[in-house]
Design an enzyme around this catalytic site. Structure first.
Site, short mmCIF file in Angstrom:
data_model
loop_
_atom_site.label_atom_id
_atom_site.label_comp_id
_atom_site.label_asym_id
_atom_site.label_seq_id
_atom_site.Cartn_x
_atom_site.Cartn_y
_atom_site.Cartn_z
N ARG A 62 -53.86 6.09 -26.88
CA ARG A 62 -54.58 4.60 -27.71
C ARG A 62 -55.43 3.98 -26.55
O ARG A 62 -56.13 4.08 -27.25
CB ARG A 62 -53.32 3.45 -27.65
N HIS A 188 -37.29 19.74 -16.71
CA HIS A 188 -38.19 20.91 -16.21
C HIS A 188 -38.00 22.10 -14.56
O HIS A 188 -38.31 22.20 -14.51
CB HIS A 188 -39.88 20.11 -15.19
N GLU A 226 -34.36 12.42 -2.74
CA GLU A 226 -36.23 12.55 -2.79
C GLU A 226 -36.67 12.19 -2.02
O GLU A 226 -36.03 10.71 -1.39
CB GLU A 226 -36.41 12.10 -4.53
N HIS A 250 -30.98 16.95 -14.85
CA HIS A 250 -31.77 18.04 -13.95
C HIS A 250 -29.97 19.33 -13.18
O HIS A 250 -29.89 20.03 -13.25
CB HIS A 250 -32.31 17.42 -13.55
N LYS A 350 -33.35 8.56 -4.25
CA LYS A 350 -34.50 8.43 -3.88
C LYS A 350 -34.78 7.71 -2.58
O LYS A 350 -33.43 7.37 -2.02
CB LYS A 350 -35.25 7.15 -4.70
C1 BG6 Z 1 -38.24 13.55 -12.78
C2 BG6 Z 1 -37.47 11.83 -12.99
O1 BG6 Z 1 -37.64 14.35 -14.45
O2 BG6 Z 1 -37.59 14.39 -12.21
C3 BG6 Z 1 -38.36 11.74 -11.78
O3 BG6 Z 1 -37.53 11.66 -14.14
C4 BG6 Z 1 -38.02 13.00 -10.60
O4 BG6 Z 1 -37.33 10.61 -11.30
C5 BG6 Z 1 -38.51 14.32 -10.92
O5 BG6 Z 1 -39.01 12.17 -9.20
C6 BG6 Z 1 -37.65 15.18 -9.82
O6 BG6 Z 1 -38.45 16.70 -10.19
P1 BG6 Z 1 -38.56 16.87 -8.97
O7 BG6 Z 1 -39.22 18.32 -9.26
O8 BG6 Z 1 -39.75 16.62 -7.91
O9 BG6 Z 1 -37.76 17.50 -8.13
#
Ligand code: BG6
Length: 507
Positions: A62, A188, A226, A250, A350
């Site tokens: 948008r 991912h 993290e 994950h 986090k």
């Molecule tokens: C994401 C989350 O899917 O994965 C994030 O939404 C997180 O909050 C991230 O920071 C972590 O991914 P990676 O590859 O940095 O471990």
């Protein structure tokens, strides 16, 4: 546009199959994900000759951009990735932008004319999740879900729903217009090289697999830590929390790779069949588990490395009385023949001392009466990120008289493999989606199995009185998470100490 070599298979210089032409349509293209991850990953594929010879990237959003201003907007992320100015300009010449409300059919109609007939089209949903269903319906109205004129695939970013019911509903909405074979759900973590390497480590070698069961393994921990806080994503994170954001997807996917049985073949369906099978052996979480085996935490402001870090409740977009968890630790069981009786401890958070993801298998102690007291640490550490590698620790005799046992280690670091830059997860996953290889994408039954397992925690989170512990930013989470293991005579591995202590993070 018509593909010159419609449906002819070609190979890149590395021998991988790629379609002769294709386009990648990114919805939510003005957002952070496209800029930070997708465009750099596509650039790297382009630079290695891995994209179809004739390809285009269409950003849809948008936010008003022209082709030129959109390319300009992407420059910053490309500047860190691009290996040559010429190549970067060549790559950008393939990118266009469509300013459109993606839920309005007439505004998306240019996508029909610009279709690569006979090639592959990827429709990448990188928008807020409430737009997934309307976008998919619009694509279908335009006939872009049909495969009579070329391949059409949908790539969907997480979150796939907010809980079990909404995940099922989203699935129904997607399946109204696209077949399961056309849907590529991105987790991912599955694109991370070291997560895939778990399969090779386990099934291409015999020496590890014989140890990989309840006879030898005492307990297993999976940590995804993290250092960063929620950054600018407070509003999203308030709705998600660590359970939905990391544990449901994950961590459970990594757990499935660690715990699954060998698949009959290394193919998308065989692998995902095994992942679902092991998920069905996850012991359902009871009320007692929620009371005793679950620890939720939220980070508090703290001073780390001479910097004042905000507490979660002070972050942008976060309510001053928020009870959203930024940390979760869970003890769980897998009631399968292989794992019965072995506790699995999962934790993610986090604002922990560092960014590290690893799996640790702790083996049973020596039964020998002489060595039992003070037995050496026997464990296998699989470091998923950073400093990707594997470490085995065991005991050996200290030189000299007597039998004094000392802990020693053998380690392997991916960085030591010649010519092996580890590809970014998005690079691998985008290429696989273009090739039509769904092995590393979550299938609908996997996603549902994960939500089913996690649903009791989500219900528990609804209770305003649920326990939530504060932890200072830069520490390893609430002490209650240490007690979770201590109660069983176990302890987490701390890859590095709290930031007030030693900062080196050993593999
Ligand atoms: C994401 C989350 O899917 O994965 C994030 O939404 C997180 O909050 C991230 O920071 C972590 O991914 P990676 O590859 O940095 O471990």
């Amino acid at each position: 546009m018509v593909c010159k070599e419609a449906f002819v298979q070609t190979t890149s210089h590395t021998g991988e199959y790629i379609a002769p032409c294709g386009r990648i349509v990114i919805f939510g293209a003005s957002g952070d994900l496209a800029k930070r991850k997708l465009i750099p990953a596509l650039y790297r594929l382009f630079s290695q000759g891995m994209l179809p010879q004739d390809f285009s990237i269409v950003g849809v959003g948008r936010t008003a951009f022209t082709d030129a201003s959109f390319r300009q907007h992407l420059q910053e992320s490309l500047a860190d990735t691009a290996d040559s100015d010429d190549r970067s300009s060549h790559f950008c010449s393939h990118i266009t932008y469509l300013t459109a409300d993606p839920t309005r059919t007439e505004q998306l109609s240019p996508l029909v004319a610009e279709r690569h007939l006979g090639g592959a089209s990827l429709y990448y949903l990188a928008t807020p999740p409430d737009l997934y269903a309307p976008i998919v319906a619009t694509l279908a109205e335009l006939g872009l879900n049909q495969q009579d004129k070329g391949i059409s695939r949908l790539v969907v970013e997480k979150p796939f729903g907010h809980d079990l019911d909404s995940a099922r509903q989203l699935d129904r909405q997607l399946h109204t217009y696209f077949n399961e074979e056309q849907i590529y759900r991105i987790d991912h973590y599955l694109g991370k090289e070291t997560v895939q390497n778990l399969l090779v480590l386990r099934f291409a070698n015999t020496m590890f697999e014989v140890l990989w069961n309840r006879n030898m393994v005492d307990f297993i921990e999976i940590t995804a830590a993290e250092f960063l806080g929620v950054e600018k994503r407070g509003a999203y994170y308030e709705q998600a929390g660590a359970v939905r954001d990391m544990l449901q997807n994950h961590l459970l996917q990594v757990l499935a790779m660690v715990a699954m049985e060998p698949p009959a073949t290394i193919s998308a369906d065989a692998l995902r069949d095994e992942a679902v099978k092991v998920m069905r052996f996850f012991r359902p979480l009871s009320a007692a588990d929620l009371r005793s085996n679950l620890v939720l935490g939220q980070y508090l402001g703290s001073r780390v490395r001479h910097e004042d870090l905000l507490g979660y409740r002070e972050e942008l977009g976060v309510a001053a009385d928020s009870r959203t968890e930024t940390y979760v630790a869970l003890k769980m069981w897998i009631d399968s023949w292989r794992w019965e009786g072995v506790p699995f401890y999962l934790r993610t958070g986090k604002r922990l001392p560092t960014r590290v993801t690893e799996v640790v298998l702790h083996f049973r102690k020596s039964p020998h009466p002489f060595f039992r007291a003070g037995a050496p640490v026997n464990n296998l550490i699989i470091r998923i990120q950073p400093d990707e590698g594997i470490l085995v620790s065991f005991g050996l005799k200290q030189p000299g008289s007597g039998f004094v046992v000392q802990d020693v280690a053998m380690d392997f670091h991916y960085s030591e493999l010649a010519n092996s830059a580890i590809p970014d997860a998005y690079e691998r996953l985008l290429l696989d989606a273009l090739k039509g290889d769904a092995t590393l994408f979550a299938r609908s039954d996997e996603v549902e199995a994960c939500w089913s397992f996690i649903q009791p925690i989500l219900d528990y989170l609804q209770d305003p009185a649920h326990a939530l512990y504060g932890y200072a930013a830069g520490t390893w989470g609430p002490q209650e998470a240490d007690q979770l293991l201590a109660a069983d005579g176990h302890a987490w591995r701390f890859p590095c100490k709290n930031l007030t202590g030693v900062q080196y993070c050993a593999l």
